[in-house]
Design a protein around this motif. Structure first.
Motif, short mmCIF file in Angstrom:
data_model
loop_
_atom_site.label_atom_id
_atom_site.label_comp_id
_atom_site.label_asym_id
_atom_site.label_seq_id
_atom_site.Cartn_x
_atom_site.Cartn_y
_atom_site.Cartn_z
N UNK A 54 0.62 -1.18 0.07
CA UNK A 54 -0.12 0.06 -0.02
C UNK A 54 0.87 1.44 -0.11
N UNK A 55 2.04 1.22 0.82
CA UNK A 55 2.91 2.43 1.04
C UNK A 55 3.58 2.52 -0.40
N UNK B 178 1.82 6.42 -6.83
CA UNK B 178 0.94 7.49 -7.47
C UNK B 178 1.34 8.74 -7.42
N UNK C 110 2.24 1.71 -3.28
CA UNK C 110 1.20 2.29 -4.42
C UNK C 110 1.03 3.85 -4.05
N UNK C 111 1.25 4.21 -2.78
CA UNK C 111 1.00 5.70 -2.48
C UNK C 111 1.99 6.39 -3.13
#
Lengths: 417, 239
Positions: free
Chosen positions: A5-6, A12, A8-9
């Protein structure tokens, strides 16, 4: 660290801020690219020079007769020193550390060599069989001269590949007879020799044959030999030893520097080794400055990035981001960008070196320089080391401003416009 | 829910010391809709920042949700903000390179909610604000009212106990202002404490209680709907 998730952040953020990503990446990639290219080119230059100068074995010496410049024991200056077979035999016996020794005479006017309707002007050098240990030949076909050829005065010849191309464009050369001054010599070998001079076209025949049928004397133009395992100092001592010996034999002053020419490749190769080290050091200095510039570039950009993101950091903190997560976000982005672009620079640098090597680009751009540039390569350890240095500095460059940004109260960050 | 006793706050700018809050005593109960009014420089924004743990107080006692707030670590403050509080700002403070949905979902990222789940929740909250169709638009493609509704959705998504709104209508026209105020009232009616800082009288009068600040002290408290009539300015801490 490997929190999906990190990442992906982070991705992005990178995707949506292309300009600053490209700017950071560009300065890193160029730094690494330049370093790799410079180091590789330096290595190529070194390899090229080494191969050019290595055509004579680096542990070899050559002696040529000269002309005296000092009157000595009643003989006026200007006397020509003509070496003879006895000089050769004497040196062979008297110098202990000699590995291989060969004399070379010459044939006056024997330049036009022919086979059937093919002919050309080549350099015919009468030598001993041991000459192949002094010159670094690659034997392509057959063999070089041997002891028997010399002892039995065989009319045999070893020719350079360039000579073979002229005399035997469409057939094999081995065991064919070529004409040297209208005397037939049998081809026993074809060799390759690298040289400064692209036009070198050499032919070697036994010195005993040449002296007997062309010269009718025992004159020698030069003596070449290699020495086993000697230091520069020892080689200089041997140089003096030879001068004294020859001065005795030929009646010239020991102090006369022009009576005998001695080319000491041991000394020369040390000079070249020094030159190469200097080149290498120069390349390193340029490389280090390139890296330093790259680091400063990354540092600058990271400062700007953090400045630009102050408000975003404030927002993130207001909605619950801890200082640690803010630092982590910026840091991992910095590390990712520097690592990825460092890798791109690495690939580009190695790619360019490979391209130069594969497609002989130097040959096409400026042919005479091509032989001085061989096999450009870069030590992978150095390349990766430099990339790691840049990544770490990129991270540090990001870390300090990021920590500062994370430490300011969100309200101050939010006021930032 | 919120209890302040003798709160002081000063800012040091260069050699000047600016005493902004000069002893604030205040009690806000759970489920209240309160406005803090005052002219600029009265300390109302500073008070809100202290309430929202965006800034720390120098002196006094601040009890939030039965927990005394004093010199806590940034990480702890961040966690409390994330769990307990929702913010709405005058200038919206959306992250410009994230679309509406991602902006709304961001607080949940810091609660380690999975991407899929937080995005679907974000859509749900945007739908409540009537902005479902705008979920994938960037903030610069939205009108002021829409941006503020996105910001409200972002404040709401963590289901906070308190919403703190700093001049939420300051950048909006009057019709949109009323829409946003209606939204905040609706949120209040679901049981969430809402504190609004404003300098506009009509906005303040849409709340239950108006706290008038002047020069760093509470000048008066006006009860609009006669609720909390008995609550006085000074409330003993040990309740």
């Amino acid at each position: 660290m490997f929190d999906r998730d990190k990442w992906q952040e982070i991705f992005s953020t990178i995707r949506k801020n292309k300009t600053r990503t490209i700017l950071t990446g560009f300065s890193v990639a160029t730094g690494i690219f330049m370093l790799i290219f410079l180091l590789g080119a330096g290595r190529g230059l070194r390899n090229g020079m080494t191969s050019v100068f290595a055509q004579d074995a680096t542990n070899s010496m050559q002696i040529f007769g000269g002309r005296t410049t000092k009157a000595y024991k009643g003989t006026p200056e200007g006397k020509r020193i003509q070496m003879v077979n006895d000089d050769f035999l004497n040196l062979k016996k008297s110098i202990q550390k000699i590995d291989a020794i060969s004399a070379m005479s010459y044939i006056p006017g024997a330049e036009t060599i022919s086979y059937k309707n093919n002919f050309g002007n080549f350099n015919v050098s009468p030598v001993h069989d041991t000459y192949k240990e002094i010159k670094n030949f690659d034997i392509i076909k057959g063999r070089f001269l041997n002891q028997k050829d010399l002892d039995e005065h065989r009319k045999v010849v070893a020719i350079q590949d360039e000579v073979k191309k002229v005399l035997f464009p469409k057939e094999t050369a081995l065991n064919k007879y070529i004409n040297i001054n209208n005397i037939k010599f049998k081809v026993i070998g074809v060799f390759h020799q690298s040289s400064f001079d692209d036009n070198s076209r050499e032919i070697y025949i036994p010195i005993t044959v040449a002296q007997k049928i062309f010269n009718n004397n025992d004159h020698i133009r030069r003596i070449s030999f290699t020495l086993n395992d000697v230091s520069v100092e020892e080689s200089q001592k041997i140089e003096r030893q030879i001068t004294y010996k020859m001065a005795d034999r030929h009646n010239f002053s020991k102090e006369d520097k022009n009576a005998l020419w001695i080319q000491n490749n041991i000394e020369n190769s040390q000079t070249f080794a020094g030159l190469f080290s200097a080149i290498e050091m120069f390349v390193w200095i340029i490389g280090i400055f390139t890296i330093v510039l790259g680091v400063i570039g990354v540092f600058n950009i990271m400062m700007i990035v953090v400045r630009e993101r102050t408000k975003e950091i404030g927002i993130r903190k207001a909605i619950g981001a801890s200082p640690g997560s803010v630092v982590g976000l910026i840091l991992m982005e910095a590390i990712f960008i520097t690592a990825a672009s460092g890798y791109i620079g690495l690939i580009a640098g190695v790619g360019l070196l490979e391209a130069i090597n594969q497609f002989d680009i130097i040959e096409k751009v400026y042919a005479p320089a091509a032989i001085y540039f061989l096999d450009p390569q870069v030590d992978l350890g150095i390349a990766i080391g430099a990339t790691i240095v840049l990544v770490i500095t990129g991270a540090l460059a990001g870390f300090f401003p990021a920590r500062k940004a994370a430490a300011i109260r969100p309200i101050e960050a939010l006021r930032d416009e | 829910m919120i209890r302040l006793q003798n709160i002081h706050k000063s800012y040091i700018t260069g050699t000047n010391k600016l005493h902004v809050l000069k002893g604030i005593d205040l009690h806000i109960k759970e489920g209240e809709l309160v406005s803090i009014m005052g002219s600029s420089g009265s300390g109302k924004s500073t008070l809100l920042n202290i309430l929202g743990l965006l800034d720390n107080h120098d002196e006094g006692v601040y009890v939030l949700n039965n927990e005394e707030i004093k010199s806590m670590s940034e990480t702890k403050a961040a966690k409390l903000r994330n769990n307990l509080l929702g913010f709405v700002f005058q200038s919206f403070n959306l992250i410009s390179f994230k679309n509406a949905m991602e902006n709304v979902a961001l607080p949940l990222y810091y609660q380690k909610v999975s991407r899929k789940k937080r995005n679907s929740l974000a859509i749900e909250y945007l739908d409540k604000m009537g902005l479902k169709e705008w979920a994938h638009h960037m903030p610069n493609e939205l009108s002021g009212g829409q941006k503020q509704r996105v910001a409200i959705a972002r404040a709401m998504i963590t289901q906070p106990k308190i919403i703190l709104a700093d001049e939420p209508t300051g950048a909006l026209d009057s019709a949109t202002s009323i829409e946003v105020m209606d939204l905040l009232r609706e949120i209040n009616q679901s049981g969430i404490t809402v504190i609004i800082v404003t300098h506009e009288n009509d906005i303040a009068h849409m709340t239950d209680r108006i706290i008038n600040l002047k020069d760093g002290v509470i000048e008066s408290i006006v009860e609009n709907n006669k609720i909390n009539h008995t609550e006085s300015v000074k409330i003993p801490l040990q309740e």
